[in-house]
Design an enzyme around this catalytic site. Structure first.
Site, PDB file in Angstrom:
ATOM      1  N   HIS A   1       0.800  -1.135  -0.040  1.00 40.42           N
ATOM      2  CA  HIS A   1       0.060   0.023   0.060  1.00 40.42           C
ATOM      3  C   HIS A   1       1.025   1.062   0.222  1.00 40.42           C
ATOM      4  O   HIS A   1       1.909   1.242   0.552  1.00 40.42           O
ATOM      5  CB  HIS A   1      -0.751  -0.060   1.081  1.00 40.42           C
ATOM      6  CG  HIS A   1      -0.119  -0.119   2.590  1.00 40.42           C
ATOM      7  ND1 HIS A   1       0.329  -1.326   2.990  1.00 40.42           N
ATOM      8  CD2 HIS A   1       0.309   0.857   3.351  1.00 40.42           C
ATOM      9  CE1 HIS A   1       0.820  -1.171   4.092  1.00 40.42           C
ATOM     10  NE2 HIS A   1       0.800   0.187   4.358  1.00 40.42           N
TER      11      HIS A   1
ATOM     12  N   HIS B   1       1.170   5.103   1.121  1.00 45.45           N
ATOM     13  CA  HIS B   1       0.569   6.288   1.875  1.00 45.45           C
ATOM     14  C   HIS B   1       0.530   7.513   1.139  1.00 45.45           C
ATOM     15  O   HIS B   1       1.580   8.024   0.800  1.00 45.45           O
ATOM     16  CB  HIS B   1       1.310   6.460   3.350  1.00 45.45           C
ATOM     17  CG  HIS B   1       1.362   5.461   4.182  1.00 45.45           C
ATOM     18  ND1 HIS B   1       0.571   5.510   5.152  1.00 45.45           N
ATOM     19  CD2 HIS B   1       2.073   4.328   4.178  1.00 45.45           C
ATOM     20  CE1 HIS B   1       0.640   4.123   5.929  1.00 45.45           C
ATOM     21  NE2 HIS B   1       1.492   3.496   5.422  1.00 45.45           N
TER      22      HIS B   1
HETATM   23  P1  AMP Z   1       2.020   0.292   7.362  1.00 50.86           P
HETATM   24  O1  AMP Z   1       2.460   0.969   8.915  1.00 50.86           O
HETATM   25  O2  AMP Z   1       2.876   1.262   6.293  1.00 50.86           O
HETATM   26  O3  AMP Z   1       1.879  -1.198   7.238  1.00 50.86           O
HETATM   27  O4  AMP Z   1       0.634   1.081   7.187  1.00 50.86           O
HETATM   28  C1  AMP Z   1      -0.611   0.554   7.684  1.00 50.86           C
HETATM   29  C2  AMP Z   1      -1.550   1.475   7.895  1.00 50.86           C
HETATM   30  O5  AMP Z   1      -2.837   0.947   7.600  1.00 50.86           O
HETATM   31  C3  AMP Z   1      -1.575   2.436   9.081  1.00 50.86           C
HETATM   32  O6  AMP Z   1      -1.035   3.673   8.656  1.00 50.86           O
HETATM   33  C4  AMP Z   1      -2.650   2.175   9.620  1.00 50.86           C
HETATM   34  O7  AMP Z   1      -3.152   3.355  10.598  1.00 50.86           O
HETATM   35  C5  AMP Z   1      -3.719   1.964   8.517  1.00 50.86           C
HETATM   36  N1  AMP Z   1      -4.847   0.940   8.936  1.00 50.86           N
HETATM   37  C6  AMP Z   1      -4.779  -0.084   9.830  1.00 50.86           C
HETATM   38  N2  AMP Z   1      -6.113  -0.582   9.749  1.00 50.86           N
HETATM   39  C7  AMP Z   1      -7.058   0.415   9.096  1.00 50.86           C
HETATM   40  C8  AMP Z   1      -8.388   0.322   8.729  1.00 50.86           C
HETATM   41  N3  AMP Z   1      -9.079  -0.611   9.288  1.00 50.86           N
HETATM   42  N4  AMP Z   1      -8.839   1.361   7.846  1.00 50.86           N
HETATM   43  C9  AMP Z   1      -8.066   2.390   7.582  1.00 50.86           C
HETATM   44  N5  AMP Z   1      -6.548   2.429   7.796  1.00 50.86           N
HETATM   45  C10 AMP Z   1      -6.183   1.227   8.678  1.00 50.86           C
END
Ligand code: AMP
Length: 116
Positions: free
Chosen positions: A101, A103
């Site tokens: 993903h 950001h």
């Molecule tokens: P990473 O730490 O780069 O793997 O990013 C994962 C991201 O997913 C984090 O910024 C979380 O805040 C986000 N995240 C986790 N669960 C959810 C959710 N249910 N809806 C939206 N964002 C989420």
């Protein structure tokens, strides 16, 4: 290391709620649940085949290009076209979801802030 189905696959399947801002056959985007910037979107390929951006670049470069194009389009809509694009890659780099993903961060970002 990876959970399957991932939390993002559950969002795609509407099994858990999210504030979805874009969806196509191959990509979905929604607001991060814990925003680190005035605008913080996640742009996610629907396939969970790739754990991180390096795997995606090797395995499906055109899907990576599509992800970047969607990020640009969303930045035009949400932040005036200027944005920071972050792919955390690996646990020690802060990656918590092993379904690749991007950001998309925007809106008055401080110089030197590299996300979270
Ligand atoms: P990473 O730490 O780069 O793997 O990013 C994962 C991201 O997913 C984090 O910024 C979380 O805040 C986000 N995240 C986790 N669960 C959810 C959710 N249910 N809806 C939206 N964002 C989420």
């Amino acid at each position: 290391m990876s959970d399957s189905p991932s939390i993002f696959t559950k969002i795609i399947a509407r099994e858990i709620p999210a504030d979805i801002v874009f969806e196509s056959d191959s990509v979905i985007a929604f607001r991060d649940i814990a925003p680190q910037a005035p605008v913080h979107l996640l742009v996610v390929p629907k396939t969970e085949e790739f754990a991180n951006v390096a795997e995606l670049a090797v395995g499906n470069p055109s899907l990576l290009a599509e992800l970047v194009a969607v990020a640009q389009q969303l930045a035009m809509e949400h932040t005036g076209g200027q944005f920071r694009l972050i792919f955390n890659t690996g646990e020690n780099a802060g990656q918590t979801v092993f379904h690749v993903h991007a950001h998309v961060l925007g809106g008055n970002l401080e110089e030197g802030t590299l996300g979270h």
